[in-house]
Design a protein around this motif. Structure first.
Motif, PDB file in Angstrom:
ATOM      1  N   GLU A  76      35.566  56.068  33.049  1.00  0.00           N
ATOM      2  CA  GLU A  76      35.989  57.344  33.652  1.00  0.00           C
ATOM      3  C   GLU A  76      36.739  57.155  35.035  1.00  0.00           C
ATOM      4  O   GLU A  76      37.588  57.605  35.572  1.00  0.00           O
ATOM      5  N   VAL A  77      35.876  56.372  35.845  1.00  0.00           N
ATOM      6  CA  VAL A  77      36.412  56.146  37.312  1.00  0.00           C
ATOM      7  C   VAL A  77      37.507  55.451  37.114  1.00  0.00           C
ATOM      8  O   VAL A  77      38.627  55.885  38.079  1.00  0.00           O
ATOM      9  N   ILE A  78      37.743  54.300  36.670  1.00  0.00           N
ATOM     10  CA  ILE A  78      38.919  53.303  36.654  1.00  0.00           C
ATOM     11  C   ILE A  78      40.042  54.026  35.701  1.00  0.00           C
ATOM     12  O   ILE A  78      41.200  54.148  36.155  1.00  0.00           O
ATOM     13  N   PRO A 104      32.376  49.242  28.449  1.00  0.00           N
ATOM     14  CA  PRO A 104      31.508  50.416  28.838  1.00  0.00           C
ATOM     15  C   PRO A 104      30.088  50.205  28.662  1.00  0.00           C
ATOM     16  O   PRO A 104      29.294  50.926  29.327  1.00  0.00           O
ATOM     17  N   GLN A 105      29.709  49.375  27.914  1.00  0.00           N
ATOM     18  CA  GLN A 105      28.276  48.748  27.828  1.00  0.00           C
ATOM     19  C   GLN A 105      27.728  48.114  28.896  1.00  0.00           C
ATOM     20  O   GLN A 105      26.789  48.429  29.495  1.00  0.00           O
ATOM     21  N   ARG A 106      28.771  47.253  29.425  1.00  0.00           N
ATOM     22  CA  ARG A 106      28.393  46.369  30.519  1.00  0.00           C
ATOM     23  C   ARG A 106      28.462  47.085  31.939  1.00  0.00           C
ATOM     24  O   ARG A 106      28.240  46.962  32.985  1.00  0.00           O
ATOM     25  N   PHE A 117      41.758  39.469  32.288  1.00  0.00           N
ATOM     26  CA  PHE A 117      41.896  38.082  31.826  1.00  0.00           C
ATOM     27  C   PHE A 117      43.042  37.298  32.083  1.00  0.00           C
ATOM     28  O   PHE A 117      43.361  35.963  32.076  1.00  0.00           O
ATOM     29  N   GLY A 118      44.038  38.068  33.086  1.00  0.00           N
ATOM     30  CA  GLY A 118      45.061  37.372  33.522  1.00  0.00           C
ATOM     31  C   GLY A 118      45.064  36.719  34.952  1.00  0.00           C
ATOM     32  O   GLY A 118      45.109  35.476  35.231  1.00  0.00           O
ATOM     33  N   CYS A 119      44.301  37.756  36.033  1.00  0.00           N
ATOM     34  CA  CYS A 119      44.251  37.204  37.459  1.00  0.00           C
ATOM     35  C   CYS A 119      42.795  36.964  37.709  1.00  0.00           C
ATOM     36  O   CYS A 119      42.440  36.397  38.732  1.00  0.00           O
ATOM     37  N   GLY A 120      41.768  37.250  36.870  1.00  0.00           N
ATOM     38  CA  GLY A 120      40.378  37.068  36.963  1.00  0.00           C
ATOM     39  C   GLY A 120      39.483  38.061  37.645  1.00  0.00           C
ATOM     40  O   GLY A 120      38.337  37.846  38.042  1.00  0.00           O
ATOM     41  N   ALA A 121      40.297  39.035  38.434  1.00  0.00           N
ATOM     42  CA  ALA A 121      39.368  40.176  39.008  1.00  0.00           C
ATOM     43  C   ALA A 121      38.466  40.817  38.270  1.00  0.00           C
ATOM     44  O   ALA A 121      38.768  41.017  36.786  1.00  0.00           O
ATOM     45  N   SER A 122      37.407  40.783  38.535  1.00  0.00           N
ATOM     46  CA  SER A 122      36.182  41.579  38.007  1.00  0.00           C
ATOM     47  C   SER A 122      35.186  42.271  38.600  1.00  0.00           C
ATOM     48  O   SER A 122      35.086  41.917  39.936  1.00  0.00           O
ATOM     49  N   GLY A 123      34.388  42.953  38.171  1.00  0.00           N
ATOM     50  CA  GLY A 123      33.224  43.582  38.938  1.00  0.00           C
ATOM     51  C   GLY A 123      32.698  45.041  38.659  1.00  0.00           C
ATOM     52  O   GLY A 123      33.204  45.261  37.209  1.00  0.00           O
ATOM     53  N   THR A 124      32.124  45.823  39.183  1.00  0.00           N
ATOM     54  CA  THR A 124      31.679  47.014  38.579  1.00  0.00           C
ATOM     55  C   THR A 124      32.581  48.188  39.304  1.00  0.00           C
ATOM     56  O   THR A 124      33.743  48.004  40.093  1.00  0.00           O
ATOM     57  N   VAL A 125      32.179  49.369  39.353  1.00  0.00           N
ATOM     58  CA  VAL A 125      32.764  50.503  40.068  1.00  0.00           C
ATOM     59  C   VAL A 125      33.003  50.361  41.572  1.00  0.00           C
ATOM     60  O   VAL A 125      33.799  50.733  42.175  1.00  0.00           O
TER      61      VAL A 125
END
Length: 603
Positions: free
Chosen positions: A20-22, A53-55, A61-69
């Motif tokens: 929902e946030v993203i 949504p589970q995690r 998968f392109g630039c590697g950006a990742s994290g939580t809300v």
């Protein structure tokens, strides 16, 4: 550090569903168990941005950006972690309770807030003066330099009046006390009274990555000295970790940074469409600034002045970037002196061509080295080639060393096989010289049972096998008991990995449930959060790509490597004659034998 305890951080995160946030900022479409969309952190045409949504985590998968809300708010909305917590709490209707600060912590925080407020007020005042009758000459100067109104607003450019106490009187009227003004770096207090540090200067606010004014640079209007003057370091302004223009460049979608020398170079490049330009405040580049750059990109172009000083600055910067895992390239601007002059003379399209033609850092270094030798003389040519061989030995990976050997031989017309032979000979000599030092690298401190958090090896130097093993535990919580039968958190590399192991251990011991998002959010530094995000995303993706019938064997191989290294480090911390070494050898062999007999389901 945030001012919220871990329970509060977790409560706010759980109240804000990541899809929902993203989804409020990025159109998402469900595909299988995940949601996909175009990545908001780099330009792309096909969706590679995944939200799980589970995690409750995202990953590109392109630039590697990742994290939580929290990381999404930090990186997309350019917030600090505490700001992200407050914003998400407000979104969810949660009233936050600040963790109890000590009186000293509260005093320091209030003081920092006042110092930032004073800098912000000064920036507003300088801006207003630029657009008043007092600033006509300065405004004409900016216009003459080709700056548009939009550019001047973007960088908050201003003017400090010719009166030596003008800003001081203004801030006093605003209610600021001398005990704060003394530490802003904006004034000189001595027996003659109080004077503005900047007067009759074109003003360049220096902002941190969150667009907060922390200092200033000023160019004198007229013939005064010094021509450029920067704020001194203060409680809020650390020159060694600050880059001019970063507050804008961090939002760029170009995927790389252009590093320049001066304010006007950065401003001219941004106005020319190169919104990824930054500068090191006129001082020599520092390791701290390189570390800051590495948080945002691994792709850097050096656009220093084309004179001798600029070349020396580039040669000094190259090894600093290489140490951070960055391969810089050199933009050649001759016959023009700097980016500002280049853009004005031939425009942005020509500058883009220079970017496209930028020289590899190593070829640039060798080209500069060649200037010291008359290569028409056989003896000097031999010495030149020996120096090349020494530099090629700096590449530890054989494939990389071979590739650079081929490239430099082609560029400088050197027989490839002769150079390969010379490199091997040089490398062997270097190994003999350094072998004694290599044997003493390990210290007894490796078994320190103290639980660290955060600081440790840089993101590019974290142990890959240990990272992969932690990914196995995240991906397959059923393997937790197996891993921690042979290893304990202190066996992991000091810093981020050891802290992550502790968090995993605590979660599984207390609830038996793995919560990767909570582990990421337990770190305060964004570079640490990024390291842990990669463990839970990139490495897990690699595990999922492993054929099912090979997963059990891949796990035991990884576990064996980590366990063997843990025992080796313990043994290396002991004297060769210490009988404890023999017991460790026995334990190591038993553990590795037991691991080899494990039957791990391939699911």
């Amino acid at each position: 550090m945030s001012h919220y305890d871990q329970n509060t951080i977790e409560e706010v995160r759980r109240a804000n569903d990541i899809v929902e946030v993203i989804g409020e900022y990025v159109p998402l479409k469900k595909s299988g168990s995940n949601y996909f969309g175009l990545c908001p952190f780099h330009s792309e045409k096909s969706p590679s941005f995944s939200v799980n949504p589970q995690r409750q985590m995202y990953h590109c998968f392109g630039c590697g950006a990742s994290g939580t809300v929290y990381q999404f708010y930090e990186n997309y909305l350019h917030m600090s972690f505490p700001e992200a917590v407050r914003a998400l709490a407000q979104r969810a209707g949660i009233t936050l309770k600040e963790s109890a600060d000590t009186p000293e912590q509260k005093r320091r925080r209030q003081r920092r807030d006042l110092l930032l407020a004073a800098q912000k007020e000064a920036a507003y005042y300088y801006y207003s003066l630029l657009h008043s009758d007092h600033g006509k000459a300065c405004l004409a100067y900016f216009k003459k330099r080709g700056l548009s109104d939009k550019t001047m607003i973007s960088f908050g450019l201003g003017y400090s009046d010719a009166f030596s106490d003008d800003l001081y009187r203004h801030l006093k009227k605003k209610g600021y006390k001398d005990d704060i003004l003394k530490d802003t770096g904006l004034f000189t207090f001595d027996e003659r009274g109080v004077r503005d540090k900047f007067f009759n200067r074109a003003m360049f606010p220096i902002m941190d990555q969150y667009s907060k004014v922390i200092g200033f640079g000023g160019r004198v209007m007229g013939d005064g000295q010094p021509k450029y003057l920067n704020s001194p370091e203060t409680e809020i302004f650390d020159k060694s970790h600050t880059l001019y223009g970063l507050f804008l460049a961090r939002r760029s979608r170009r995927g790389y940074f252009i590093l320049c020398e001066g304010y006007m170079d950065v401003i001219a490049l941004h106005q020319g469409g190169f919104d990824c330009a930054v500068a090191s405040l006129g001082t020599s580049l520092t390791t701290g600034q390189v570390s800051v750059i590495s948080r945002f990109t691994k792709d850097v172009y050096l656009s220093y002045d084309s004179d001798g000083a600029g070349i020396k600055a580039a040669l000094r910067a190259i090894p600093m970037f290489r140490k951070e895992g960055i391969t810089p390239r050199i933009i050649h601007m001759d016959p023009y002196k700097d980016p500002d002059e280049f853009i004005k003379a031939v425009g942005s399209n020509e500058y883009q061509k220079r970017i496209d033609e930028a020289e590899n850092f190593f070829i640039f270094e060798i080209r500069q080295l060649q200037k010291n030798y008359d290569t028409t003389d056989p003896g000097m040519r031999t010495e030149f080639q020996r120096e090349i061989a020494k530099k090629l030995c700096g590449f530890k990976e054989q494939l990389e060393r071979d590739n650079y050997t081929d490239a430099v031989c082609k560029e400088f017309n050197i027989p490839v096989e002769a150079m390969r032979s010379l490199v091997k000979e040089t490398a062997a000599q270097e190994i003999i010289k350094t072998s004694a030092r290599a044997r003493s690298r390990y210290s007894a401190g490796n078994q320190d049972p103290v639980r660290p958090h955060g600081k440790g090896p840089a993101a590019g130097t974290v142990d890959k096998s240990q990272s992969l093993l932690l990914s196995w535990v995240s991906y397959r919580p059923d393997l937790f008991e197996v891993v921690f039968k042979f290893l304990k958190p202190p066996d992991f590399q000091e810093g981020v990995l050891r802290s992550t192991a502790y968090e995993m251990y605590d979660q599984m011991q207390k609830s038996g449930i793995m919560n990767p998002a909570a582990i990421i959010d337990s770190f305060d530094e964004i570079e640490d959060q990024n390291v842990v995000s990669r463990i839970f995303h990139e490495y897990v993706r690699d595990l999922q790509a492993t054929p099912k019938d090979e997963r059990g064997r891949a796990f035991t191989q990884t576990l064996s490597r980590v366990v063997a290294k843990a025992y080796d480090e313990r043994m290396n911390s002991l004297e060769a004659t210490d009988v404890a070494r023999f017991e460790l050898v026995r334990q190591k062999n038993e553990s590795l034998s037991e691991i080899s007999k494990l039957h791990i389901p391939n699911a």
